[in-house]
Design a protein around this motif. Structure first.
Motif, mmCIF file in Angstrom:
data_model
loop_
_atom_site.group_PDB
_atom_site.id
_atom_site.type_symbol
_atom_site.label_atom_id
_atom_site.label_comp_id
_atom_site.label_asym_id
_atom_site.label_seq_id
_atom_site.Cartn_x
_atom_site.Cartn_y
_atom_site.Cartn_z
ATOM 1 N N THR A 1 -11.499 1.792 5.930
ATOM 2 C CA THR A 1 -12.247 2.010 4.686
ATOM 3 C C THR A 1 -11.334 2.557 3.597
ATOM 4 O OG1 THR A 1 -14.269 2.474 5.932
ATOM 5 C CG2 THR A 1 -14.212 3.200 3.631
ATOM 6 N N ILE A 2 -10.519 3.540 3.954
ATOM 7 C CA ILE A 2 -9.573 4.113 2.998
ATOM 8 C C ILE A 2 -8.541 3.072 2.585
ATOM 9 C CG2 ILE A 2 -7.810 5.890 2.644
ATOM 10 C CD1 ILE A 2 -9.347 7.642 4.638
ATOM 11 N N LEU A 3 -8.058 2.299 3.554
ATOM 12 C CA LEU A 3 -7.059 1.273 3.248
ATOM 13 C C LEU A 3 -7.604 0.220 2.291
ATOM 14 C CD1 LEU A 3 -5.440 0.731 6.773
ATOM 15 C CD2 LEU A 3 -4.376 1.797 4.782
ATOM 16 N N LYS A 4 -8.834 -0.197 2.518
ATOM 17 C CA LYS A 4 -9.449 -1.197 1.625
ATOM 18 C C LYS A 4 -9.557 -0.661 0.206
ATOM 19 C CE LYS A 4 -12.142 -3.615 5.171
ATOM 20 N NZ LYS A 4 -13.505 -3.860 5.722
ATOM 21 N N ASP A 5 -9.884 0.609 0.077
ATOM 22 C CA ASP A 5 -9.992 1.222 -1.244
ATOM 23 C C ASP A 5 -8.634 1.284 -1.932
ATOM 24 O OD1 ASP A 5 -11.599 2.744 -3.249
ATOM 25 O OD2 ASP A 5 -10.196 4.344 -2.708
ATOM 26 N N ILE A 6 -7.590 1.611 -1.171
ATOM 27 C CA ILE A 6 -6.239 1.652 -1.736
ATOM 28 C C ILE A 6 -5.809 0.273 -2.210
ATOM 29 C CG2 ILE A 6 -3.796 2.031 -1.174
ATOM 30 C CD1 ILE A 6 -4.724 4.283 0.702
ATOM 31 N N ILE A 7 -6.072 -0.736 -1.388
ATOM 32 C CA ILE A 7 -5.685 -2.111 -1.750
ATOM 33 C C ILE A 7 -6.400 -2.565 -3.003
ATOM 34 C CG2 ILE A 7 -5.792 -4.531 -1.014
ATOM 35 C CD1 ILE A 7 -5.439 -3.475 1.883
ATOM 36 N N SER A 8 -7.692 -2.295 -3.081
ATOM 37 C CA SER A 8 -8.476 -2.762 -4.230
ATOM 38 C C SER A 8 -8.077 -2.060 -5.523
ATOM 39 C CB SER A 8 -9.973 -2.560 -3.962
ATOM 40 O OG SER A 8 -10.282 -1.175 -3.858
ATOM 41 N N ASN A 9 -7.438 -0.897 -5.415
ATOM 42 C CA ASN A 9 -7.028 -0.151 -6.608
ATOM 43 C C ASN A 9 -5.520 -0.194 -6.842
ATOM 44 O OD1 ASN A 9 -9.502 1.378 -7.768
ATOM 45 N ND2 ASN A 9 -9.687 1.668 -5.560
ATOM 46 N N SER A 10 -4.868 -1.197 -6.279
ATOM 47 C CA SER A 10 -3.420 -1.353 -6.450
ATOM 48 C C SER A 10 -3.114 -2.491 -7.412
ATOM 49 C CB SER A 10 -2.752 -1.624 -5.097
ATOM 50 O OG SER A 10 -2.904 -0.525 -4.229
ATOM 51 N N ASP A 11 -2.182 -2.246 -8.334
ATOM 52 C CA ASP A 11 -1.788 -3.262 -9.322
ATOM 53 C C ASP A 11 -0.554 -4.011 -8.828
ATOM 54 O OD1 ASP A 11 -3.830 -2.489 -11.138
ATOM 55 O OD2 ASP A 11 -2.582 -0.801 -11.796
ATOM 56 N N PHE A 12 -0.784 -5.093 -8.097
ATOM 57 C CA PHE A 12 0.331 -5.831 -7.509
ATOM 58 C C PHE A 12 1.079 -6.695 -8.522
ATOM 59 C CE2 PHE A 12 -2.734 -5.250 -3.962
ATOM 60 C CZ PHE A 12 -1.948 -4.423 -3.180
ATOM 61 N N ASN A 13 0.551 -6.795 -9.717
ATOM 62 C CA ASN A 13 1.219 -7.604 -10.744
ATOM 63 C C ASN A 13 2.288 -6.824 -11.499
ATOM 64 O OD1 ASN A 13 -1.178 -6.235 -11.567
ATOM 65 N ND2 ASN A 13 -1.009 -7.166 -13.597
ATOM 66 N N PHE A 14 2.383 -5.513 -11.226
ATOM 67 C CA PHE A 14 3.395 -4.685 -11.878
ATOM 68 C C PHE A 14 4.421 -4.171 -10.870
ATOM 69 C CE2 PHE A 14 -0.376 -3.726 -14.705
ATOM 70 C CZ PHE A 14 0.055 -4.523 -15.757
ATOM 71 N N TYR A 15 5.628 -3.886 -11.365
ATOM 72 C CA TYR A 15 6.630 -3.263 -10.520
ATOM 73 C C TYR A 15 6.221 -1.809 -10.219
ATOM 74 C CZ TYR A 15 9.784 -7.184 -11.407
ATOM 75 O OH TYR A 15 10.353 -8.427 -11.463
ATOM 76 N N PRO A 16 6.602 -1.302 -9.036
ATOM 77 C CA PRO A 16 6.078 0.002 -8.590
ATOM 78 C C PRO A 16 6.884 1.223 -9.046
ATOM 79 C CG PRO A 16 7.274 -1.029 -6.798
ATOM 80 C CD PRO A 16 7.298 -2.015 -7.942
ATOM 81 N N ASP A 17 7.224 1.302 -10.338
ATOM 82 C CA ASP A 17 7.944 2.476 -10.837
ATOM 83 C C ASP A 17 7.112 3.750 -10.670
ATOM 84 O OD1 ASP A 17 8.226 -0.014 -12.638
ATOM 85 O OD2 ASP A 17 10.149 1.006 -12.963
ATOM 86 N N GLU A 18 5.888 3.710 -11.205
ATOM 87 C CA GLU A 18 5.039 4.895 -11.175
ATOM 88 C C GLU A 18 4.634 5.246 -9.742
ATOM 89 O OE1 GLU A 18 1.763 4.257 -13.787
ATOM 90 O OE2 GLU A 18 3.017 4.134 -15.596
ATOM 91 N N GLU A 19 4.406 4.224 -8.923
ATOM 92 C CA GLU A 19 4.007 4.454 -7.527
ATOM 93 C C GLU A 19 5.120 5.159 -6.748
ATOM 94 O OE1 GLU A 19 1.406 1.213 -9.050
ATOM 95 O OE2 GLU A 19 3.529 1.717 -9.216
ATOM 96 N N TYR A 20 6.364 4.775 -7.026
ATOM 97 C CA TYR A 20 7.490 5.422 -6.357
ATOM 98 C C TYR A 20 7.567 6.900 -6.745
ATOM 99 C CZ TYR A 20 12.232 6.534 -4.830
ATOM 100 O OH TYR A 20 13.310 7.132 -4.227
ATOM 101 N N ASP A 21 7.471 7.171 -8.037
ATOM 102 C CA ASP A 21 7.532 8.565 -8.505
ATOM 103 C C ASP A 21 6.375 9.383 -7.939
ATOM 104 O OD1 ASP A 21 9.789 8.008 -9.963
ATOM 105 O OD2 ASP A 21 8.729 7.715 -11.867
ATOM 106 N N ALA A 22 5.201 8.767 -7.852
ATOM 107 C CA ALA A 22 4.036 9.477 -7.320
ATOM 108 C C ALA A 22 4.244 9.859 -5.859
ATOM 109 C CB ALA A 22 2.782 8.612 -7.469
ATOM 110 N N PHE A 23 4.826 8.959 -5.081
ATOM 111 C CA PHE A 23 5.085 9.283 -3.680
ATOM 112 C C PHE A 23 6.116 10.394 -3.548
ATOM 113 C CE2 PHE A 23 7.908 8.713 0.008
ATOM 114 C CZ PHE A 23 7.029 9.221 0.970
ATOM 115 N N ILE A 24 7.221 10.287 -4.277
ATOM 116 C CA ILE A 24 8.263 11.318 -4.208
ATOM 117 C C ILE A 24 7.679 12.687 -4.557
ATOM 118 C CG2 ILE A 24 10.407 12.156 -5.258
ATOM 119 C CD1 ILE A 24 10.820 9.851 -3.295
ATOM 120 N N ASN A 25 6.849 12.739 -5.583
ATOM 121 C CA ASN A 25 6.238 14.010 -5.985
ATOM 122 C C ASN A 25 5.287 14.532 -4.906
ATOM 123 O OD1 ASN A 25 7.441 14.486 -8.550
ATOM 124 N ND2 ASN A 25 6.163 12.906 -9.447
ATOM 125 N N ALA A 26 4.495 13.635 -4.301
ATOM 126 C CA ALA A 26 3.547 14.050 -3.261
ATOM 127 C C ALA A 26 4.279 14.565 -2.029
ATOM 128 C CB ALA A 26 2.637 12.876 -2.887
#
Length: 336
Positions: free
Chosen positions: A17-42
């Motif tokens: 359920t959590i995985l489906k929510d993550i997938i549906s809210n992911s922007d696969f059409n963009f490069y993951p600059d912000e996603e990388y920074d978010a993980f490093i910070n977390a």
């Protein structure tokens, strides 16, 4: 066949359920600059680090490879046995690699390690902590002696902490020559996503990132990993469940066969057994539906390693071990 040969997590990191929510809210059409920074910070926030001390790549294997490429020229020194990929990546780029051999009980002498460091003067020394395949966690003082000597000779000390979240936490003074290497493949149950982390000073992180890919991890991987570390209570629960399975696995072998087979006290999600009867027990377990880790190396041919499994699978494994022990007690010989 139930696979207990790769030190994988038998339980998933999160539910579908959590995985489906993550997938549906992911922007696969963009490069993951912000996603990388978010993980490093977390990740940095969870471990109370500064984000500039942390970097991530495609599994700890990639960090081993980057150490081989980005760190200064010269030989590498490691333990024998230890994680086989140290040798594989050294050979890949033709970097000389040397070894400190284990004692007969698969422990390592700090004096022998220091002797080889002084003799070889390696560009870096790398070892797993806790150790793979023995499961032993060497104390902070052991590591500090190595660290001080590597600093003295101008080399790096790479501590591969793939299994640390099963073991005992420790603090070692962070200096430019120390690199802590981690993974989300084991305790965090994300082996299929391939997330490796290094921790060091900002200066050393820059050295390692001198050969970094522009986007080392994909959007989905980063979003899942970030979601995990943003939920501290869930991470605590996940680690507690993993450690419970580790304890159950250790008890199976310590309670049933440790008087006739050497069972090394483990601080990891696996148990290493050795001795004349160890391969026989391993084959019996294999013949009854579990796949343990056997070794071909001459210094490991009487060893068998077992990884954790689910509660139900471990209960079945214990029945198999007890059955082997009963047959052994009757015959007092190897079991065909």
């Amino acid at each position: 066949m139930i696979r207990i040969n790769k030190n994988e997590s038998p339980i998933p990191a999160m539910d579908t359920t959590i995985l489906k929510d993550i997938i549906s809210n992911s922007d696969f059409n963009f490069y993951p600059d912000e996603e990388y920074d978010a993980f490093i910070n977390a990740y940095a926030h969870y471990y109370q680090l500064s984000p500039n001390q942390v970097s991530a790549a495609n599994g700890s294997d990639e960090w081993i490879q980057k150490c081989m490429i980005a760190l200064p020229e010269g030989p590498v020194l490691t333990l024998n046995p230890d994680f086989f990929m140290y040798t594989a990546y050294a050979q890949q780029i033709n970097r000389p690699i040397h070894y400190v051999d284990a004692e007969s009980d698969y422990t390592f002498s700090i004096e022998k390690i220091k002797h080889e460091i002084r003799r070889i003067k390696p560009a870096f020394f790398i070892m797993s902590v806790p150790h793979n395949p023995s499961g032993i966690q060497y104390p902070k003082e052991f590591l500090e002696e190595i660290s001080e000597l590597m600093k003295e000779i101008g080399g790096y000390f790479v501590i591969d902490e793939a299994y640390l979240d099963f073991g005992d936490s420790y603090e070692i003074e962070m200096q430019d020559h120390i690199i802590q290497m981690r993974t989300l493949s084991k305790a965090f149950a994300l082996a299929g996503l391939r997330v490796g982390i290094v921790i060091s000073t900002a200066k050393t992180i820059q050295t390692l990132n001198s050969i970094a890919h522009p986007y080392p991890l994909n959007t989905l991987t980063l979003k899942i990993a970030t979601a995990l570390f943003n939920d501290k209570s869930y991470v605590t629960s996940l680690l507690d469940r993993q450690r419970h399975l580790c304890e159950k696995l250790r008890n199976i072998f310590e309670n049933n066969v440790s008087d006739i087979i050497h069972v090394i006290p483990s601080k990891t999600n696996f148990v290493l057994t050795y001795g004349e009867l160890a391969p026989d027990l391993g084959r019996f377990i294999h013949d009854n539906g579990f796949l343990p880790r056997f070794y071909d190396e001459p210094n490991m041919n009487q060893t068998v390693r077992y990884s954790i499994a689910t509660e139900t699978q471990l209960e079945e494994l214990e029945k198999i071990v007890k059955e082997w022990r009963e047959k052994y007690d009757i015959s007092k010989s190897k079991i065909d």
